[in-house]
Write an enzyme that holds these catalytic residues in place. Structure first.
Site, mmCIF file in Angstrom:
data_model
loop_
_atom_site.group_PDB
_atom_site.id
_atom_site.type_symbol
_atom_site.label_atom_id
_atom_site.label_comp_id
_atom_site.label_asym_id
_atom_site.label_seq_id
_atom_site.Cartn_x
_atom_site.Cartn_y
_atom_site.Cartn_z
ATOM 1 N N ASP A 1 0.845 -1.203 0.000
ATOM 2 C CA ASP A 1 0.000 0.000 0.000
ATOM 3 C C ASP A 1 0.877 1.248 0.000
ATOM 4 O O ASP A 1 0.573 2.247 -0.652
ATOM 5 C CB ASP A 1 -0.920 -0.003 1.228
ATOM 6 C CG ASP A 1 -2.209 0.772 0.991
ATOM 7 O OD1 ASP A 1 -2.143 1.835 0.351
ATOM 8 O OD2 ASP A 1 -3.268 0.325 1.440
ATOM 9 N N HIS B 1 1.808 3.201 -3.240
ATOM 10 C CA HIS B 1 0.958 4.245 -3.830
ATOM 11 C C HIS B 1 1.509 5.638 -3.541
ATOM 12 O O HIS B 1 1.399 6.545 -4.370
ATOM 13 C CB HIS B 1 -0.463 4.162 -3.267
ATOM 14 C CG HIS B 1 -1.273 3.019 -3.779
ATOM 15 N ND1 HIS B 1 -1.629 2.878 -5.108
ATOM 16 C CD2 HIS B 1 -1.819 1.953 -3.125
ATOM 17 C CE1 HIS B 1 -2.362 1.784 -5.251
ATOM 18 N NE2 HIS B 1 -2.493 1.206 -4.074
ATOM 19 N N HIS C 1 -8.046 -3.325 7.879
ATOM 20 C CA HIS C 1 -7.132 -2.535 7.046
ATOM 21 C C HIS C 1 -7.713 -1.130 7.005
ATOM 22 O O HIS C 1 -8.687 -0.870 6.301
ATOM 23 C CB HIS C 1 -7.035 -3.125 5.640
ATOM 24 C CG HIS C 1 -6.171 -2.340 4.696
ATOM 25 N ND1 HIS C 1 -4.839 -2.646 4.471
ATOM 26 C CD2 HIS C 1 -6.432 -1.256 3.915
ATOM 27 C CE1 HIS C 1 -4.336 -1.791 3.588
ATOM 28 N NE2 HIS C 1 -5.291 -0.930 3.239
ATOM 29 N N HIS D 1 -7.555 3.170 6.671
ATOM 30 C CA HIS D 1 -6.880 4.337 6.088
ATOM 31 C C HIS D 1 -7.170 5.540 6.963
ATOM 32 O O HIS D 1 -8.175 5.592 7.674
ATOM 33 C CB HIS D 1 -7.308 4.566 4.634
ATOM 34 C CG HIS D 1 -6.533 3.742 3.660
ATOM 35 N ND1 HIS D 1 -5.395 4.198 3.023
ATOM 36 C CD2 HIS D 1 -6.708 2.467 3.241
ATOM 37 C CE1 HIS D 1 -4.915 3.244 2.247
ATOM 38 N NE2 HIS D 1 -5.690 2.178 2.358
ATOM 39 N N TYR E 1 -11.946 5.800 -3.117
ATOM 40 C CA TYR E 1 -10.806 4.875 -3.085
ATOM 41 C C TYR E 1 -9.511 5.672 -2.928
ATOM 42 O O TYR E 1 -9.214 6.553 -3.736
ATOM 43 C CB TYR E 1 -10.808 4.094 -4.395
ATOM 44 C CG TYR E 1 -9.985 2.846 -4.434
ATOM 45 C CD1 TYR E 1 -10.204 1.806 -3.538
ATOM 46 C CD2 TYR E 1 -9.013 2.666 -5.414
ATOM 47 C CE1 TYR E 1 -9.475 0.639 -3.604
ATOM 48 C CE2 TYR E 1 -8.270 1.498 -5.497
ATOM 49 C CZ TYR E 1 -8.507 0.490 -4.583
ATOM 50 O OH TYR E 1 -7.780 -0.671 -4.656
#
EC number: 4.1.3.39
Length: 352
Positions: free
Chosen positions: A15, A18, A197, A199, A288
């Site tokens: 991740d 990104h 998970h 963010h 997203y």
């Protein structure tokens, strides 16, 4: 208070990719993996940000192949298991076999939160290889707790031994997380593990991970310095410090993680991984997180505000895999602005 050992799943090298447009060098990957391994994390996920074979025009080309990165990590780790990510339709079972041969022993098979049925072939093949198969339900805020739990049950039926609530948009509140894990508990077998998970787009990455553990979650994804899409993932060193304060058993070395985050990972960021106007828009609009860098590029190209693009993507309920729609949205916004400009001009009239 939880007494079980929390499984720490690091995602800095997947991740986190990104955040730097998938440009990790092999040496950087090796260095970061060595630090994580010495800090005793349980697993290290390695791949292009969009998973195996994600390197493409649509998702961004990687500086190296997935296999080169996985082999680099395999050359230095002694404790942690190597994990990788596969999105059906991007990665294939042939890519999974190659990743296994390179050293990966865990695969997280990721689908949109309503499309677990497309994971069947990949989960079954992973189990055939002897890999640990994990179901990874992305954009979990777009499904009800009960609907998400039914999708997790499908993945479990295919052979997944762990199922994840994946807050790809960083849009879940703490109660949202709580309800999803309770729904999982209602339908999954007692032996099936669960994971979170998170963010950090609403600054809730660590808080949501803590709530998940309180609800019986077994595994936590996190990354050094929060390295990840959008405002990043739950920062690993911060979660571990909080877990330590709460007396939870995590098995990692906090100071080593703190040093690796600040001395090695944070300097790699060409755009700060933080909550700011643009990344906050991701969480607010439920977008997203990996759309961020693509939207910033489109905004710069067409003279628009990144936030406007992101909010419109959220309004249209775009999901992972629809990166190609970002330019379409930008062009639509441009057309709308031009229409407003023309119609805002005063109409002149001739005096008789």
């Amino acid at each position: 208070m939880t007494t079980k050992k929390i499984y720490i799943s690091d995602v800095t090298l997947r991740d986190g990719s990104h955040a730097i447009r998938h440009q990790y060098s092999v040496e950087q990957v090796r260095t970061i993996a060595k630090e994580l391994d010495e800090a005793k994390v349980d697993s290290i996920e390695v791949a292009h940000g969009s998973g195996l074979q994600g390197s493409s025009f649509n998702y961004g080309f990687g500086a190296h192949t997935d296999l080169e990165w996985i082999e680099a990590v395999a050359s230095v780790v002694k404790h942690a298991k190597i994990a990788t990510l596969l999105l059906p339709g991007i990665g294939t079972i042939h890519d999974l076999k190659a990743a296994y041969d390179a050293g990966a022993r865990i695969v997280r098979v990721a689908t949109h939160c309503t499309e677990a049925d497309i994971s069947k072939q990949h989960i079954e093949y992973a189990r055939h290889l002897g890999m640990e198969a994990v179901g990874f339900l992305m954009m979990s805020h777009m499904s009800t707790p009960q609907g998400l739990a039914q999708q997790a049950k499908l993945m479990e039926s295919y052979g997944a031994t762990c199922c994840y609530v994946v807050d790809s948009g960083g849009a879940l509140s703490m109660d949202d997380v709580r309800m999803r894990f309770r729904a999982f508990k209602d339908v999954l077998k007692p032996e099936t593990e669960t994971g979170i998970h998170a963010h950090h787009n609403l600054s809730l990455g660590v808080a949501n991970s803590i709530v998940a553990i309180e609800e019986g979650c077994d595994r936590v994804d996190a990354s050094l310095a929060g390295m990840g899409a959008g405002a990043g993932n739950a920062p690993l060193e911060v979660f571990i410090a909080a877990a330590e304060r709460m007396g939870w058993h995590h098995g990692t070395e906090l100071y080593k993680l703190m040093d690796a985050a600040d001395d090695i990972v944070r300097p790699l960021q060409d755009r700060p991984v933080r909550v700011d106007r643009e990344t906050l828009a991701l969480g607010y609009a439920g977008v997203y997180s990996s759309f961020l860098r693509h939207s910033e590029a489109a905004a710069q190209k067409y003279g628009l505000k990144t936030m406007d693009i992101l909010v419109e993507l959220g309004r249209r309920r775009m999901v992972g895999g629809q990166e190609d729609m970002i330019v379409d949205v930008a062009l639509d916004l441009l057309k709308s602005l031009e229409h407003e400009r023309i119609h805002a001009q005063p109409v002149s009239s001739e005096a008789g």
